[in-house]
Structures are given as structure tokens and as C-alpha cells.
Design an enzyme around this catalytic site. Structure first.
Site, PDB file in Angstrom:
ATOM      1  N   ARG A  10       3.322   1.610  -1.100  1.00  0.00           N
ATOM      2  CA  ARG A  10       4.172   0.833  -1.106  1.00  0.00           C
ATOM      3  C   ARG A  10       4.956  -0.545  -0.080  1.00  0.00           C
ATOM      4  NH1 ARG A  10       7.071   6.877  -0.386  1.00  0.00           N
ATOM      5  NH2 ARG A  10       4.992   7.699  -1.475  1.00  0.00           N
TER       6      ARG A  10
ATOM      7  N   LYS B 289      -5.895  12.225   6.318  1.00  0.00           N
ATOM      8  CA  LYS B 289      -5.450  12.655   5.860  1.00  0.00           C
ATOM      9  C   LYS B 289      -7.098  13.807   6.215  1.00  0.00           C
ATOM     10  CE  LYS B 289      -4.935   9.389   1.499  1.00  0.00           C
ATOM     11  NZ  LYS B 289      -4.046  10.053   0.856  1.00  0.00           N
TER      12      LYS B 289
HETATM   13  N1  BES Z   1      -3.738   6.425  -1.560  1.00  0.00           N
HETATM   14  C1  BES Z   1      -2.790   8.180  -1.494  1.00  0.00           C
HETATM   15  C2  BES Z   1      -2.562   8.355  -3.009  1.00  0.00           C
HETATM   16  C3  BES Z   1      -3.747   9.137  -4.288  1.00  0.00           C
HETATM   17  C4  BES Z   1      -4.298  10.835  -3.669  1.00  0.00           C
HETATM   18  C5  BES Z   1      -4.358   8.798  -4.892  1.00  0.00           C
HETATM   19  C6  BES Z   1      -4.591  10.968  -4.568  1.00  0.00           C
HETATM   20  C7  BES Z   1      -4.665   9.220  -5.986  1.00  0.00           C
HETATM   21  C8  BES Z   1      -5.201  10.877  -5.103  1.00  0.00           C
HETATM   22  C9  BES Z   1      -1.813   7.640  -0.868  1.00  0.00           C
HETATM   23  O1  BES Z   1      -1.772   6.612  -0.479  1.00  0.00           O
HETATM   24  C10 BES Z   1      -1.346   8.446  -0.686  1.00  0.00           C
HETATM   25  O2  BES Z   1      -1.749   8.655   0.191  1.00  0.00           O
HETATM   26  N2  BES Z   1       0.129   8.401  -0.678  1.00  0.00           N
HETATM   27  C11 BES Z   1       0.700   9.826  -0.267  1.00  0.00           C
HETATM   28  C12 BES Z   1       2.047   9.703   0.085  1.00  0.00           C
HETATM   29  C13 BES Z   1       3.075  10.913   0.238  1.00  0.00           C
HETATM   30  C14 BES Z   1       2.367  10.646   2.424  1.00  0.00           C
HETATM   31  C15 BES Z   1       4.874  10.708   0.517  1.00  0.00           C
HETATM   32  C16 BES Z   1       0.584  11.090  -1.090  1.00  0.00           C
HETATM   33  O3  BES Z   1       0.776  11.393  -2.585  1.00  0.00           O
HETATM   34  O4  BES Z   1       0.519  12.679  -1.080  1.00  0.00           O
HETATM   35 ZN    ZN Z   2      -1.847   7.040   1.035  1.00  0.00          ZN
END
Ligand code: BES
Ligand code: ZN
Ligand code: ZN
Length: 502
Positions: free
Chosen positions: A353, A279
Site C-alpha cells: 500500500r 515474515k
Molecule cells: N505481499 C503480502 C501479501 C500476501 C501474503 C500476498 C500472502 C499473497 C500471499 C503483503 O505485502 C503483506 O505482507 N501484507 C500483510 C499486511 C498486514 C501486515 C497488515 C498481510 O496480509 O499479512
Molecule cells: Zn508485505
């Protein structure tokens, strides 16, 4: 803060402050103050519109010396016709804040002025206890100088004075509110703890400790057991971290063994760096909250057990870190979940997931009446609904109705989101059964839900709650939630859902 319910005549009570309520009544929208004596004293303030009855308005009149009370705090309830338990929850938080910021140590609340209609007394007593207790939460665990030590150590005591205080239904409701909010505050604490101090191992220990004496049975699987149990998703995500994963199982038996359980599943990612698909650094510290779904399931199970609900319930929390270590899973890696379905990890940041796939497969093996999961699953959920509503996904209309009913009872806002075969198509894999990212643009929360659905047994009523927007930082909307910290979102609705199966 100490909060207690008491039956006493206000005339015979002496206390630093008295809290009364103002509201807007009748066709002419006139302002009414709950206690006639105080109303008379403050008629000038009403005439000058210093007290308007507006919801959450709070006006402190110092040194009024009314009856045995030195100060008078007037808290607004808004329009009488609109007063419901959520207004009461927020008014209670307002009472707490106003007393705290005025440095008042002991106050009596004119509860009969709040629940003017006796019919409302139990629900409003519960909501008041919840609102004040939720508002009193502070996370200063890790500060060398605690917030409460600033002035002196005397805690704020609030006496909720009611003529109905001796009635069993009111007492029960009040105590339920205290207990429930206590569980929410515990979940918030788990969420607010930083990743280094809330690892999967610690989270499991905290669940075990908290369950003591509640009748909950807690079983914790370590990495070797997770591997043996073929939980390929949870194991795969954990590979980049030095911290061992855990699979937490909390079982509550409140009904005959023949009765199928209701299962709650929560994402317990104690820190989500994104893994190899790392990230951006801005805001990454917030990913300590990626275990809020798990924390709130732990809190919900504690509440279900303490309420002794006549239901069988199971809480499941797959817990791990998501880190880019040398053994981390890489984009393109393929693994198999517990139910045998394989998936390509095309983005290691879509890890929630993957760990939920195993938990949902396990949940399905329990042949439950229903499965509910909570997860900070997608950034797309934050885009769609912000921090107002928790989005939920289910194809089951009856379950959706049940969820809306439960959320009405809990006061939490939920919003049904679409889940269709088109979303399912988007998560088909190229080299495995599934891909953990969508092949289409947009609807990222729905495609994530469609992925999860693949692990829910045929015909089992299931709903997924994406709390990415509501899990923390909702204090600008809800005065009983911390501005920045964990909220405990969906815990209270989960308890209501469990009740609906009892
Ligand atoms: N934990 C994150 C989702 C998240 C992001 C929650 C910001 C709260 C605030 C999750 O694991 C994630 O990173 N999801 C990605 C999925 C994508 C790579 C398909 C996302 O939402 O960007
Ligand atoms: Zn994530
Ligand atoms: Zn995550």
C-alpha cells in the site's frame, strides 16, 4: 507449440492425429461426436460409456486410421446448452495436454465441431487460441535440461481446421487470442523468475525491451528521481535493500491527446521479506511473486498496444524489494507520500500500500477517465476468496458493472468486496494522517483498499484488484494455468477494460 488456423477439407488432410469433440445434447442427454464419420466408428465406445461427452474428458483412440489420421482424440465439451468461451478455453488446454502426454507431434482440430453455431466462431477461435497457448507455457528457463529436450526437439503443431478460417472476423479473433495469451505468458515469465534474477532494475529493463516496436513509450525513474518526485512510500520501502527501486511508466497513445487516459497500476515488489516486521520463513520463497500485479500491468499494456486499441492508456509499476537492511524503515517510522499525506509504518510488511500510494497519486495527476490497480496486497484476500476469484474494491457502481462485463468477456472470475467509511476510519493514524495497518480486527483486504483510496484523486473512478489468491498457484482450478507458477491473473480483464473505454 505451433498453433495455426487453416481452411482445409479434413478429407484431404493427412496428419498424425485428429481431434474431435464430444458433447451432451438434447432432452435425452445423448452423446454426440462432432464428426459423423468418427461418430460411426466410435459408436461402440459411446455405448460402453468410454466416451461420455463430459467437460474435459479426453479419450485417445490409437491407430484408428480414420481418413488420413492415424490416431483420434475425443475431447468432451459438456452440456451443449452450457458451452461458452471459457469451456472452449479449457477444452483447448485439454487438447494440448492430451496431445503432449501422448507424444503426438502434429494434430488437426475439427474446429467446426466445436463452433457448430457459426455465430460463435470468432469468440471460440479466440478462446481456443488462448487456451492452448496458455497451457503450453512452461518455465524451464533456469533448468540446465529443458523439458522439451527430454524426448526429441520436435515441437507440437496443432492445425485448427475450420471452414470459417478465411473469414476476417475469425482470423482476427484467433490472432488476438494468440497475441493475448503470449502477453500473459510473458507476464508469467516475469513472475516466475526468482527475486535474484528479477530485481526492480531488471523488471524495468524487461518492460523496456518488450515494448520495442509496439509503439509504447517506456520511461523509468531511478532512486534519485523517485526521491526528487517525492515518492516517499516507494523510497521508504526500498531503504532496507541494496537493490535500487524503479518507477516504470508505460504510455500508449491510441486516441487523440485530448482524450483522458485509462491508468493501470501494478504492485511490483520483486521480493517481500516483510522487512523489519519479517515474515515467517515457511513459504517466504513465494514472495518473489509479489510483483505479479506489476508484471500483469506490463503484459496488459503490451497487449493494448499490440491490439492498437483506440484508447490512451498508461501503465505504472512502482518496483522495489522489501528487505530488513540497516537503513530499512522501522515500525513507527513516518513518511509522506507524493500527495503530501503522511503515514505511520506500523508494520513494515504492509508495504504494498505504501508503494502504491505514490503510484496512485501520480496516476491521479494524469486526470484519468479511470484508475485500476492490481496487487498481491493481503493474505486476508487468500482467506476470503482462495484462488478462485480476484476480489475487487470500488465504491463506484457503474465501474463495478463495467468490471463485471469485462470479466465476463475475459473469462476471469472476479468478486466485488465491500469498501466503506468504517474501513477508512480503521486506517487513521495516531501520529500521522494514516496508519498502514488497521486498528480493528478483520477485513484486512478492505482496510488495505481504504488506505489506497486515500491517494486517489476526488471523483476519479477507481477500482483495486487484490490478486493475492489468484496471482499464482491456481492450476488446480484452471487447466490452462501452471500448477505452481504465476497465472497472469487479471491481465485479460484489464485489456477488456481498456477496450471498454475505446
Ligand atoms: N505481499 C503480502 C501479501 C500476501 C501474503 C500476498 C500472502 C499473497 C500471499 C503483503 O505485502 C503483506 O505482507 N501484507 C500483510 C499486511 C498486514 C501486515 C497488515 C498481510 O496480509 O499479512
Ligand atoms: Zn508485505
Ligand atoms: Zn507484499
Amino acid at each position: 507449440m505451433l498453433l495455426n488456423l487453416m481452411k482445409k477439407d479434413l478429407e484431404s488432410l493427412t496428419c498424425q492425429a485428429l481431434v474431435v469433440f464430444s458433447r451432451i445434447v438434447g432432452k435425452d442427454q445423448s452423446v454426440k461426436i462432432s464428426l459423423p464419420g468418427v461418430a460411426k466408428d466410435l459408436s461402440q465406445a459411446v455405448a460402453e460409456k468410454a466416451v461420455t461427452g463430459k467437460h474435459l474428458e479426453s479419450v485417445l483412440f490409437r491407430d484408428k486410421n480414420h481418413l488420413g489420421f492415424r490416431h483420434i482424440l475425443v475431447v468432451g465439451l459438456g452440456k451443449d446448452s452450457e458451452l461458452d468461451h471459457e469451456h472452449v478455453r479449457q477444452a483447448a488446454a485439454q487438447v494440448f495436454e492430451a496431445l503432449k502426454s501422448a507424444g503426438i507431434k502434429e494434430a488437426a482440430v475439427h474446429f467446426d465441431g466445436l463452433a457448430a453455431n457459426k455465430r460463435h466462431a470468432p469468440a471460440f477461435a479466440k478462446a481456443f487460441a488462448e487456451g492452448a497457448t496458455l497451457a503450453s507455457y512452461v518455465f524451464d528457463e533456469l533448468k540446465s535440461r529443458k523439458k522439451d529436450q527430454k524426448d526429441d526437439k520436435t515441437e507440437l503443431t496443432i492445425h485448427v481446421v475450420s471452414t470459417a478460417a478465411a473469414e476476417a472476423s475469425v482470423k482476427k479473433a484467433f490472432n488476438e487470442g494468440l497475441m493475448l495469451a503470449g502477453c500473459v505468458n510473458f507476464s508469467r515469465y516475469l513472475g516466475d523468475m526468482p527475486g535474484n534474477l528479477m530485481t526492480p532494475t531488471i523488471l524495468a529493463q524487461k518492460a523496456q525491451e518488450a515494448a520495442k516496436g509496439t509503439g509504447l513509450k517506456v520511461t523509468v525513474w531511478d532512486k534519485a528521481r523517485i526521491k526528487k518526485e517525492k515518492m516517499g512510500g516507494l523510497l521508504g520501502v526500498s531503504l532496507g535493500s541494496d537493490q535500487e527501486p524503479r518507477f516504470i511508466i508505460m504510455e500508449y497513445k491510441g486516441a487523440p491527446a485530448s482524450k483522458a487516459p485509462v491508468v493501470f497500476v501494478g504492485k511490483g515488489l520483486t521480493f517481500d521479506s516483510g522487512g523489519i516486521s519479517i515474515k515467517p520463513s515457511a513459504g517466504m520463497e513465494e514472495m518473489k511473486y509479489d510483483m505479479c500485479g506489476g508484471a500483469n500491468v506490463i503484459g496488459a499494456m503490451l497487449a493494448i498496444a499490440r491490439l492498437k486499441l483506440k484508447v490512451n492508456a498508461v501503465g505504472l509499476v512502482p518496483s522495489t524489494e522489501n528487505m530488513p537492511g540497516p537503513s530499512a524503515n522501522k515500525p513507527g517510522d513516518i513518511m509522506a507520500a507524493r500527495n503530501g499525506k503522511t503515514f505511520e509504518v506500523n508494520n513494515t510488511d504492509a508495504e504494498g500500500r505504501l508503494i502504491l500510494s505514490d503510484a496512485l497519486s501520480y496516476a491521479s495527476e494524469l486526470k484519468p477517465q479511470a484508475i485500476f490497480d492490481a496487487a498481491t496486497l493481503t493474505g486476508a484476500m487468500v482467506v476470503a476468496l482462495g484462488n478462485t476469484h480476484t476480489g475487487f474494491f470500488t465504491r463506484n457502481d457503474a465501474l463495478s458493472k463495467r468490471i463485471n462485463g469485462a470479466a465476463d468477456e475475459s473469462g476471469e472470475w472476479v468478486w466485488r468486496m465491500p469498501l466503506t467509511d468504517f474501513h477508512t476510519k480503521d486506517v487513521r493514524g495516531t501520529f500521522a494522517d494514516l496508519s498502514n495497518i488497521s486498528s480493528s480486527k478483520g477485513a484486512g483486504s478492505a482496510t488495505a483498499a481504504a488506505f489506497l483510496e486515500q491517494f486517489v484523486g476526488e471523483g476519479i473512478p477507481w477500482a483495486h484488484f487484490d490478486i493475492a489468491g489468484t496471482g499464482w498457484g491456481v492450476g488446480n482450478r484452471l487447466n490452462y494455468c501452471p500448477k505452481k507458477g504465476a497465472s497472469g491473473a487479471i491481465l485479460r480483464t484489464f485489456v477488456e477494460l481498456a477496450k471498454s473505454f475505446a
